[in-house]
Motif scaffolding. Structure first.
Motif, short mmCIF file in Angstrom:
data_model
loop_
_atom_site.label_atom_id
_atom_site.label_comp_id
_atom_site.label_asym_id
_atom_site.label_seq_id
_atom_site.Cartn_x
_atom_site.Cartn_y
_atom_site.Cartn_z
N THR A 5 1.12 -1.13 0.02
CA THR A 5 -0.06 0.09 -0.06
C THR A 5 0.77 1.20 0.04
N MET A 6 0.38 2.23 -0.51
CA MET A 6 1.15 3.76 -0.42
C MET A 6 0.24 4.46 0.02
N VAL A 7 0.75 5.43 0.69
CA VAL A 7 0.10 6.85 1.14
C VAL A 7 0.91 8.03 0.56
N GLY A 8 0.23 9.08 0.15
CA GLY A 8 0.88 10.30 -0.39
C GLY A 8 1.32 11.30 0.84
N THR A 9 2.43 11.95 0.43
CA THR A 9 2.62 12.91 1.12
C THR A 9 3.14 14.36 0.45
N ARG A 10 3.14 15.60 1.25
CA ARG A 10 3.45 16.67 0.51
C ARG A 10 4.78 17.20 0.99
N ASP A 11 5.39 16.39 1.99
CA ASP A 11 6.48 16.79 2.45
C ASP A 11 7.25 15.47 2.99
N LEU A 12 7.99 14.92 2.09
CA LEU A 12 8.68 13.33 2.46
C LEU A 12 9.85 13.55 3.57
N PRO A 13 10.43 14.60 3.75
CA PRO A 13 11.24 14.47 5.19
C PRO A 13 10.24 14.67 6.42
N GLY A 54 5.07 8.67 0.00
CA GLY A 54 5.81 9.25 -1.10
C GLY A 54 4.85 10.28 -2.07
N TYR A 55 5.64 11.14 -2.71
CA TYR A 55 5.12 11.83 -3.52
C TYR A 55 4.11 11.10 -4.64
N PRO A 56 2.87 11.95 -4.97
CA PRO A 56 2.52 11.10 -6.06
C PRO A 56 2.97 11.04 -7.53
N GLN A 61 -0.56 17.40 -5.93
CA GLN A 61 -0.28 17.35 -4.62
C GLN A 61 -0.96 16.06 -4.29
N ALA A 62 -0.32 15.33 -3.14
CA ALA A 62 -0.95 14.52 -2.25
C ALA A 62 -2.40 14.97 -1.92
N SER A 63 -3.37 14.06 -1.68
CA SER A 63 -4.52 14.21 -0.99
C SER A 63 -4.91 13.13 -0.08
N VAL A 64 -5.85 13.37 0.66
CA VAL A 64 -6.39 12.14 1.48
C VAL A 64 -7.73 11.58 1.21
N ASP A 115 -1.48 10.77 9.87
CA ASP A 115 0.14 11.31 9.79
C ASP A 115 -0.07 12.59 9.62
N PRO A 116 1.06 13.24 9.59
CA PRO A 116 1.04 14.64 9.39
C PRO A 116 0.29 15.12 8.14
N ASP A 117 0.30 14.42 7.13
CA ASP A 117 -0.55 14.61 5.92
C ASP A 117 -1.99 14.33 6.05
N GLY A 118 -2.27 13.75 7.05
CA GLY A 118 -3.69 13.38 7.21
C GLY A 118 -4.23 12.12 6.80
N ASN A 119 -3.33 11.24 6.45
CA ASN A 119 -3.64 9.90 6.01
C ASN A 119 -3.92 8.79 7.27
N LYS A 120 -5.18 8.21 7.39
CA LYS A 120 -5.50 7.55 8.53
C LYS A 120 -5.07 5.94 8.60
N LEU A 121 -4.28 5.81 9.85
CA LEU A 121 -3.98 4.71 10.18
C LEU A 121 -4.45 4.06 11.31
N ALA A 122 -4.46 2.67 11.29
CA ALA A 122 -5.11 1.96 12.55
C ALA A 122 -4.21 0.92 12.92
#
Length: 129
Positions: A5-13, A54-56, A61-64, A115-122
């Motif tokens: 699975t992959m989640v997007g980010t707007r700021d990889l660091p 990672g970056y899309p 821009q990555a979105s949730v 996460d800081p980009d808004g991706n949800k984890l359980a």
């Protein structure tokens, strides 16, 4: 069945400051890293599902996604508790404190974060049957 699975980010660091300690606590290793993404899993086990941030690829821009969530399964509630605390101290946001959720089954224990980009984890423990 699931390869990754992959989640997007707007700021990889920033994402790595969140995911590196979290994945290390889960026993996941960095399996892939370049300027656009990082993959975690088990280096020696290609059959083990991997998790990427990672970056899309399309350059947008990555979105949730609403209703999108990645769940990681564990054996003990204490592991869920530790991961929830670690996620919050690494820049994540609470979406549901650790606890039993009987509506999903007797013994189902979970915690939810973003996460800081808004991706949800359980982080979950399934009932033992």
């Amino acid at each position: 069945m699931i390869a990754y699975t992959m989640v997007g980010t707007r700021d990889l660091p920033q994402a790595l400051r969140f995911y590196d300690p979290l994945c290390a606590e889960m026993g996941l290793q960095v399996c892939w890293k370049d300027e656009a993404s990082v993959g975690y899993g088990r280096v020696e086990d290609l059959a083990f599902p991997r998790f990427y941030v990672g970056y899309p690829y399309d350059g947008n821009q990555a979105s949730v996604g609403n209703g999108v969530m990645t769940a990681f399964q564990f054996d003990e509630p204490e592991q869920v508790d530790r991961l929830h605390r670690l996620a919050l101290s690494s820049g994540g946001h609470d979406e549901g404190a650790p606890g039993y959720r009987p509506r999903y089954g007797e013994g189902f224990y979970a915690a939810y974060v973003r996460d800081p980009d808004g991706n949800k984890l359980a982080f979950v423990v399934y009932p033992r049957g």
